[in-house]
Design a protein around this motif. Sequence first.
Motif, PDB file in Angstrom:
ATOM      1  N   LEU A  10       1.000  -1.392   0.084  1.00 27.44           N
ATOM      2  CA  LEU A  10       0.080   0.090   0.027  1.00 27.44           C
ATOM      3  C   LEU A  10       0.958   1.230   0.142  1.00 27.44           C
ATOM      4  O   LEU A  10       1.786   1.425   0.714  1.00 27.44           O
ATOM      5  CB  LEU A  10      -0.912  -0.046   1.294  1.00 27.44           C
ATOM      6  CG  LEU A  10      -1.743   1.014   1.557  1.00 27.44           C
ATOM      7  CD1 LEU A  10      -2.894   1.171   0.508  1.00 27.44           C
ATOM      8  CD2 LEU A  10      -2.150   1.321   2.892  1.00 27.44           C
ATOM      9  N   LEU A  12       0.475   5.133   0.629  1.00 25.38           N
ATOM     10  CA  LEU A  12      -0.095   5.862   1.562  1.00 25.38           C
ATOM     11  C   LEU A  12       0.208   7.389   1.369  1.00 25.38           C
ATOM     12  O   LEU A  12       1.314   7.789   1.422  1.00 25.38           O
ATOM     13  CB  LEU A  12      -0.320   5.494   3.126  1.00 25.38           C
ATOM     14  CG  LEU A  12      -0.848   6.219   3.981  1.00 25.38           C
ATOM     15  CD1 LEU A  12      -2.470   6.208   3.894  1.00 25.38           C
ATOM     16  CD2 LEU A  12      -0.453   5.730   5.421  1.00 25.38           C
ATOM     17  N   ALA A  27      -1.572   3.036   8.577  1.00 21.92           N
ATOM     18  CA  ALA A  27      -0.385   2.107   8.309  1.00 21.92           C
ATOM     19  C   ALA A  27      -0.326   0.721   8.967  1.00 21.92           C
ATOM     20  O   ALA A  27       0.393  -0.025   8.762  1.00 21.92           O
ATOM     21  CB  ALA A  27       0.786   3.053   8.513  1.00 21.92           C
ATOM     22  N   PHE A  30      -2.956  -1.775   7.860  1.00 22.74           N
ATOM     23  CA  PHE A  30      -2.590  -2.507   6.632  1.00 22.74           C
ATOM     24  C   PHE A  30      -1.077  -2.979   6.821  1.00 22.74           C
ATOM     25  O   PHE A  30      -0.727  -4.078   5.961  1.00 22.74           O
ATOM     26  CB  PHE A  30      -2.561  -1.566   5.371  1.00 22.74           C
ATOM     27  CG  PHE A  30      -3.729  -1.251   4.875  1.00 22.74           C
ATOM     28  CD1 PHE A  30      -4.376  -2.235   3.939  1.00 22.74           C
ATOM     29  CD2 PHE A  30      -4.537  -0.080   5.058  1.00 22.74           C
ATOM     30  CE1 PHE A  30      -5.808  -2.078   3.606  1.00 22.74           C
ATOM     31  CE2 PHE A  30      -5.989   0.182   4.871  1.00 22.74           C
ATOM     32  CZ  PHE A  30      -6.412  -0.951   3.878  1.00 22.74           C
ATOM     33  N   GLY A  31      -0.358  -2.560   7.814  1.00 22.44           N
ATOM     34  CA  GLY A  31       0.988  -3.038   8.067  1.00 22.44           C
ATOM     35  C   GLY A  31       0.925  -4.396   8.387  1.00 22.44           C
ATOM     36  O   GLY A  31       1.796  -5.250   8.704  1.00 22.44           O
ATOM     37  N   VAL A  36       3.770  -0.765   3.779  1.00 24.30           N
ATOM     38  CA  VAL A  36       3.008   0.323   3.763  1.00 24.30           C
ATOM     39  C   VAL A  36       4.220   1.223   3.435  1.00 24.30           C
ATOM     40  O   VAL A  36       4.939   1.553   4.387  1.00 24.30           O
ATOM     41  CB  VAL A  36       2.310   0.654   4.921  1.00 24.30           C
ATOM     42  CG1 VAL A  36       1.650   2.156   4.620  1.00 24.30           C
ATOM     43  CG2 VAL A  36       1.266  -0.332   5.326  1.00 24.30           C
ATOM     44  N   LYS A  38       4.752   5.543   2.786  1.00 22.41           N
ATOM     45  CA  LYS A  38       4.139   6.948   2.907  1.00 22.41           C
ATOM     46  C   LYS A  38       4.764   7.782   1.728  1.00 22.41           C
ATOM     47  O   LYS A  38       6.059   7.772   1.561  1.00 22.41           O
ATOM     48  CB  LYS A  38       4.050   7.547   4.044  1.00 22.41           C
ATOM     49  CG  LYS A  38       3.419   6.879   5.317  1.00 22.41           C
ATOM     50  CD  LYS A  38       3.373   7.507   6.570  1.00 22.41           C
ATOM     51  CE  LYS A  38       2.704   6.749   7.407  1.00 22.41           C
ATOM     52  NZ  LYS A  38       2.756   7.515   8.869  1.00 22.41           N
TER      53      LYS A  38
END
Length: 103
Positions: A10, A12, A27, A30-31, A36, A38
């Motif tokens: 993901l 983000l 985070a 989904f982590g 993840v 950013k």
Amino acid sequence: MACSIICSKLVLHLGEAATEKDGELVANLFGAVGKVWKMDEKLSDAAGAVGHGHENRKASRPAIASPGGTTIAGIHELEKGAFRASIMNAIVAANKRSHELGK
């Protein structure tokens, strides 16, 4: 019984109304099932188009395809049909279109 978990990925970026705490919550959620990253929103076009294509697919094959099995047989056919080149072309086209839509 065999079980495998495919990790997700993901990218983000926080919207204007989101707080850092909101970002940490997402985070962390989904982590638990994947990676993840950013990044700035301006880079999301490239991240969406590329997806997880940066990984070395040949290195991950042993984890998903046993020698002489059904999966490797399917992968072999995809390689014959220039599947990898088609995927690369699709990534380039998606990135280009994403930039066009962003204007």
